[in-house]
Design a protein around this motif. Structure first.
Motif, mmCIF file in Angstrom:
data_model
loop_
_atom_site.group_PDB
_atom_site.id
_atom_site.type_symbol
_atom_site.label_atom_id
_atom_site.label_comp_id
_atom_site.label_asym_id
_atom_site.label_seq_id
_atom_site.Cartn_x
_atom_site.Cartn_y
_atom_site.Cartn_z
ATOM 1 N N ALA A 71 4.823 81.437 -37.650
ATOM 2 C CA ALA A 71 6.173 81.187 -37.136
ATOM 3 C C ALA A 71 6.676 79.810 -37.563
ATOM 4 N N ALA A 72 5.815 78.815 -37.519
ATOM 5 C CA ALA A 72 6.210 77.464 -37.931
ATOM 6 C C ALA A 72 6.572 77.444 -39.410
ATOM 7 N N LEU A 73 5.816 78.168 -40.223
ATOM 8 C CA LEU A 73 6.138 78.239 -41.649
ATOM 9 C C LEU A 73 7.480 78.943 -41.865
ATOM 10 N N LEU A 74 7.695 80.050 -41.176
ATOM 11 C CA LEU A 74 8.974 80.754 -41.280
ATOM 12 C C LEU A 74 10.123 79.822 -40.906
ATOM 13 N N ASN A 75 9.990 79.116 -39.806
ATOM 14 C CA ASN A 75 11.040 78.211 -39.357
ATOM 15 C C ASN A 75 11.267 77.080 -40.368
ATOM 16 N N GLU A 76 10.193 76.518 -40.886
ATOM 17 C CA GLU A 76 10.307 75.447 -41.877
ATOM 18 C C GLU A 76 11.021 75.930 -43.144
ATOM 19 N N LEU A 77 10.649 77.096 -43.632
ATOM 20 C CA LEU A 77 11.288 77.648 -44.828
ATOM 21 C C LEU A 77 12.774 77.900 -44.596
ATOM 22 N N ARG A 78 13.093 78.452 -43.450
ATOM 23 C CA ARG A 78 14.498 78.716 -43.141
ATOM 24 C C ARG A 78 15.285 77.415 -43.025
ATOM 25 N N GLU A 79 14.721 76.432 -42.328
ATOM 26 C CA GLU A 79 15.402 75.143 -42.174
ATOM 27 C C GLU A 79 15.602 74.456 -43.524
ATOM 28 N N ASN A 80 14.597 74.547 -44.397
ATOM 29 C CA ASN A 80 14.731 73.944 -45.727
ATOM 30 C C ASN A 80 15.840 74.610 -46.535
ATOM 31 N N TRP A 81 16.018 75.907 -46.345
ATOM 32 C CA TRP A 81 17.089 76.600 -47.054
ATOM 33 C C TRP A 81 18.447 76.275 -46.432
ATOM 34 N N LEU A 82 18.507 76.237 -45.122
ATOM 35 C CA LEU A 82 19.768 75.958 -44.433
ATOM 36 C C LEU A 82 20.250 74.530 -44.672
ATOM 37 N N ASN A 83 19.337 73.587 -44.689
ATOM 38 C CA ASN A 83 19.683 72.163 -44.795
ATOM 39 C C ASN A 83 18.808 71.462 -45.827
ATOM 40 N N PRO A 84 18.965 71.796 -47.116
ATOM 41 C CA PRO A 84 18.117 71.178 -48.134
ATOM 42 C C PRO A 84 18.358 69.667 -48.233
ATOM 43 N N ALA A 85 17.291 68.957 -48.540
ATOM 44 C CA ALA A 85 17.335 67.492 -48.567
ATOM 45 C C ALA A 85 18.381 66.944 -49.529
ATOM 46 N N ASP A 86 18.702 67.673 -50.593
ATOM 47 C CA ASP A 86 19.695 67.165 -51.540
ATOM 48 C C ASP A 86 21.131 67.346 -51.039
ATOM 49 N N LEU A 87 21.321 68.113 -49.974
ATOM 50 C CA LEU A 87 22.671 68.355 -49.455
ATOM 51 C C LEU A 87 22.962 67.665 -48.125
ATOM 52 N N VAL A 88 21.928 67.207 -47.435
ATOM 53 C CA VAL A 88 22.134 66.596 -46.121
ATOM 54 C C VAL A 88 21.474 65.233 -46.032
ATOM 55 N N LYS A 89 22.037 64.432 -45.152
ATOM 56 C CA LYS A 89 21.377 63.169 -44.776
ATOM 57 C C LYS A 89 21.132 63.232 -43.281
#
Length: 181
Positions: A71-89
């Motif tokens: 579940a933690a991996l699923l959440n991490e993957l989804r969060e990375n897609w929703l808010n990628p480091a190159d698009l958010v601060k």
């Protein structure tokens, strides 16, 4: 559901709970609607991982650990897609204890982020998301004791619903017998 543990998150995001919710929930116009009284309250969680037990009490249970990791991996993957480091601060929140605010780095990022919704992600269903859900579903199947049947392909939607219904009924009967004493 006032829980913050990855095990409960994982069970509720599994195919098992999804099928139960779609069958037991209600509808709003032409869409399924999650109804806590008919879906959450009647859902037979894996034995020993039920919401009436504090998460700390099963934190070392290997079944809970496996579900929590998936579940933690699923959440991490989804969060990375929703808010990628190159698009958010990340901007620290002014209120202590609250998570950082995620702000677009520029107008182009803001436009791209508006397209990055969970609905759009699940409609596209990229392979990485599918693999993460399959790993979570396998961990939940193992928690029920149905892992071999899951891996063997014996758990059709009807079979899953049948088994969940049987668990629901047997637990309801046990609860009724306990109250009758």
């Amino acid at each position: 559901m006032a829980r913050d543990d990855d095990t409960t998150f994982g069970i509720l995001h599994s195919r098992f709970h999804e099928l139960w919710s779609l069958r037991m929930g209600t509808s709003l116009e032409d869409r399924p609607r999650y109804t806590p009284s008919t879906t959450f309250e009647t859902f037979p969680f894996p034995e020993g991982l039920t919401p009436n037990i504090p998460a700390a009490d099963y934190a070392t249970d290997p079944r809970a650990v496996a579900i929590a990791a998936a579940a933690a991996l699923l959440n991490e993957l989804r969060e990375n897609w929703l808010n990628p480091a190159d698009l958010v601060k990340r901007v620290p929140e002014v209120v202590p204890g609250y998570p950082d605010r995620l702000l677009p780095v520029n107008d182009a990022a803001a436009a791209e982020l508006k397209k990055r919704t969970l609905t759009n992600l699940y409609n596209a269903r990229p392979a990485w998301l599918d693999h993460a859900h399959k790993a979570l579903d396998e961990a939940v199947a193992d928690a029920y004791g149905w892992g071999d049947d899951w891996r063997g392909g014996a758990l059709t939607e009807d079979e899953i619903l049948s088994r969940l219904f049987h668990l629901n009924q047997s637990r309801a009967a046990a609860e009724a017998a306990q109250k009758a004493k």
